[in-house]
Scaffold this motif. Structure first.
Motif, mmCIF file in Angstrom:
data_model
loop_
_atom_site.group_PDB
_atom_site.id
_atom_site.type_symbol
_atom_site.label_atom_id
_atom_site.label_comp_id
_atom_site.label_asym_id
_atom_site.label_seq_id
_atom_site.Cartn_x
_atom_site.Cartn_y
_atom_site.Cartn_z
ATOM 1 N N TYR A 163 -5.155 34.811 -37.991
ATOM 2 C CA TYR A 163 -4.816 34.513 -39.383
ATOM 3 C C TYR A 163 -4.956 33.012 -39.649
ATOM 4 O O TYR A 163 -5.540 32.589 -40.653
ATOM 5 N N ARG A 202 -5.717 40.551 -39.976
ATOM 6 C CA ARG A 202 -4.914 41.219 -38.952
ATOM 7 C C ARG A 202 -5.032 42.729 -39.041
ATOM 8 O O ARG A 202 -5.035 43.425 -38.028
ATOM 9 N N ALA A 203 -5.158 43.222 -40.256
ATOM 10 C CA ALA A 203 -5.383 44.659 -40.408
ATOM 11 C C ALA A 203 -6.692 45.054 -39.738
ATOM 12 O O ALA A 203 -6.776 46.081 -39.060
ATOM 13 N N PHE A 247 1.845 51.624 -39.396
ATOM 14 C CA PHE A 247 1.500 50.338 -40.020
ATOM 15 C C PHE A 247 0.015 50.036 -39.884
ATOM 16 O O PHE A 247 -0.616 49.533 -40.811
ATOM 17 N N ALA A 248 -0.553 50.360 -38.715
ATOM 18 C CA ALA A 248 -1.975 50.078 -38.521
ATOM 19 C C ALA A 248 -2.817 50.832 -39.548
ATOM 20 O O ALA A 248 -3.746 50.283 -40.156
ATOM 21 N N LEU A 300 6.495 53.057 -34.986
ATOM 22 C CA LEU A 300 5.872 53.013 -36.321
ATOM 23 C C LEU A 300 4.612 52.158 -36.328
ATOM 24 O O LEU A 300 3.925 52.090 -37.355
ATOM 25 N N LEU A 320 9.859 49.701 -45.348
ATOM 26 C CA LEU A 320 8.713 49.308 -44.523
ATOM 27 C C LEU A 320 8.478 47.804 -44.552
ATOM 28 O O LEU A 320 7.972 47.231 -43.594
ATOM 29 N N ILE A 321 8.835 47.170 -45.656
ATOM 30 C CA ILE A 321 8.708 45.701 -45.715
ATOM 31 C C ILE A 321 9.655 45.055 -44.713
ATOM 32 O O ILE A 321 9.281 44.110 -44.005
ATOM 33 N N PHE A 379 6.159 42.107 -37.234
ATOM 34 C CA PHE A 379 5.027 41.179 -37.242
ATOM 35 C C PHE A 379 5.447 39.734 -37.475
ATOM 36 O O PHE A 379 4.744 38.811 -37.075
ATOM 37 N N GLY A 380 6.552 39.539 -38.155
ATOM 38 C CA GLY A 380 6.992 38.188 -38.441
ATOM 39 C C GLY A 380 8.083 37.717 -37.498
ATOM 40 O O GLY A 380 8.540 36.594 -37.574
ATOM 41 N N GLN A 416 -1.576 36.304 -35.221
ATOM 42 C CA GLN A 416 -1.203 35.096 -35.960
ATOM 43 C C GLN A 416 -2.276 34.016 -35.825
ATOM 44 O O GLN A 416 -2.626 33.335 -36.797
ATOM 45 N N ARG A 476 8.316 45.674 -41.279
ATOM 46 C CA ARG A 476 7.134 44.826 -41.087
ATOM 47 C C ARG A 476 7.542 43.409 -40.712
ATOM 48 O O ARG A 476 6.984 42.805 -39.783
ATOM 49 N N ASP A 477 8.506 42.859 -41.419
ATOM 50 C CA ASP A 477 8.915 41.480 -41.161
ATOM 51 C C ASP A 477 9.532 41.325 -39.777
ATOM 52 O O ASP A 477 9.383 40.290 -39.130
ATOM 53 N N LEU A 479 -6.278 45.023 -35.923
ATOM 54 C CA LEU A 479 -5.502 46.171 -35.440
ATOM 55 C C LEU A 479 -6.318 47.448 -35.528
ATOM 56 O O LEU A 479 -6.273 48.307 -34.639
#
Lengths: 194, 194
Positions: A177, A132-133, A112-113, A108, A42-43, A50-51, A174, A46-47, A136
């Motif tokens: 953030y 950001r959480a 993640f949300a 997914l 999941l990391i 979102f990244g 972003q 995620r990257d 969302l």
DNA sequence: CCTAATGATTGCTTATTGCAACCGGTTAAT
DNA sequence: ATTAACCGGTTGCAATAAGCAATCATTAGG
């Protein structure tokens, strides 16, 4: 789901299921955990999600959690085999690969949300990491749909909706953030000076 | 969340965060994965939440995935230390413990709903194992709230809403599952009989 | 030519999982 | 009284996974 129940009949089905498919059980929770329920998959997703990290070295060197290269290679291979990620040649370098989320991976987003909402409520996150959480969660399914559409454009080459203007969801998250960061930095400055 | 970004400043924060808290990063996704992102913790919570399993032997022997006792003991200890599960003496036997979900654990319901929805769409589940995922997904947040209220009654001793009658959410999901099973059993019978 | 970039692979150590037997004490059944 | 079942684990060991840091052959840029 869960889902899996406790009747004698299910015990029988479980044995057959395991023989046929190699899974511990046919329960959706269990199957999902088998696919992405390790410490790193999941990391990685995620990257990418979102990244906007799409290359091996990016994922390796910009990982906040310092993923090891053998783990990253292994997870990308697994995610690709599972159809959550696809891999293609990048034209900029003969050896360079670009990894993309598939529709299966993009969907997914609600997972993640919800994971992010739970984590930001119950775990020791900082404000800038939870903003950001919060967004969302507040945006709910309409925002998730919009984000998934953005991801389909970026990762799957879907044509963008011509009516859509302005920054995409990832950019807006972003920006929020960064706004928190800026506020904290000015707050910190007044602490130092004040 | 995700959230964690890639700026120099965050790299600095990450180092401090790790020193102070022992976490890989302060990202909510990562923190959640650290807490419940192994192969077994969500299975244990699922069995408590949806299968109403509250005792060690129940969780051990009625696990569809055949969890090992040392893993179960370890996960219960971790979940308890994390505040997701609580442990109390059961009055029926001097040695018997009863494990309960806390509010923190109960609020994993939306995570399970989304994981189940994703899994039932994209992974090789059977109809009877995905019916509950479908219902939870269709019911959406109102149904999850109702389920969480039910869980607060069952696990935390909250007084039930006197206006609420009829079967609780878990029972309704179970009934739907059994209805699919019954339909399949009669379908199978007609196959056998020709 | 040298340096940097590329997606990995490798050898080794450490940590975790899984299997199956086991434990001492408590309660229930015969 | 004796035996059996229950209770929540614990244990020793083998297999597997994770983590670290160095390494690799190829490709691209200066």
């Amino acid at each position: 789901m869960a889902y899996c129940n406790w009747f004698f009949l299910e015990k029988t089905l479980n044995t057959k299921n395991e023989v046929a498919t190699g899974h511990r059980s046919g329960c959706p929770i269990n199957l999902t955990v088998e696919v992405v329920g390790d410490k790193w998959s999941l990391i990685v997703v995620r990257d990418m999600m979102f990244g906007n990290k799409r290359h091996f070295r990016d994922l390796l060197t910009h990982s906040q959690e310092k993923i090891a290269s053998n783990i990253l290679a292994d997870r990308l291979r697994r995610l690709t085999a599972e159809g959550i990620v696809s891999k293609a040649d990048d034209p900029s370098h003969k050896q360079k690969a670009i990894y993309s989320l598939t529709e299966k991976g993009i969907e997914l987003v609600p997972v993640f949300a919800m994971i992010g909402a739970w984590g930001s409520k119950w775990l020791p996150v900082s404000e800038e990491l939870s903003i950001r959480a919060r967004l969302l969660e507040e945006g709910g399914p309409p925002l998730w749909e919009e984000f998934m559409d953005d991801l389909r454009v970026a990762h799957m080459g879907v044509m963008p909706d011509p009516k859509k203007t302005g920054p995409d969801v990832r950019e807006r998250l972003q920006a929020a953030y960064e706004a928190v960061l800026a506020r904290q930095a000015s707050g910190r400055a007044s602490e130092v000076t004040g």
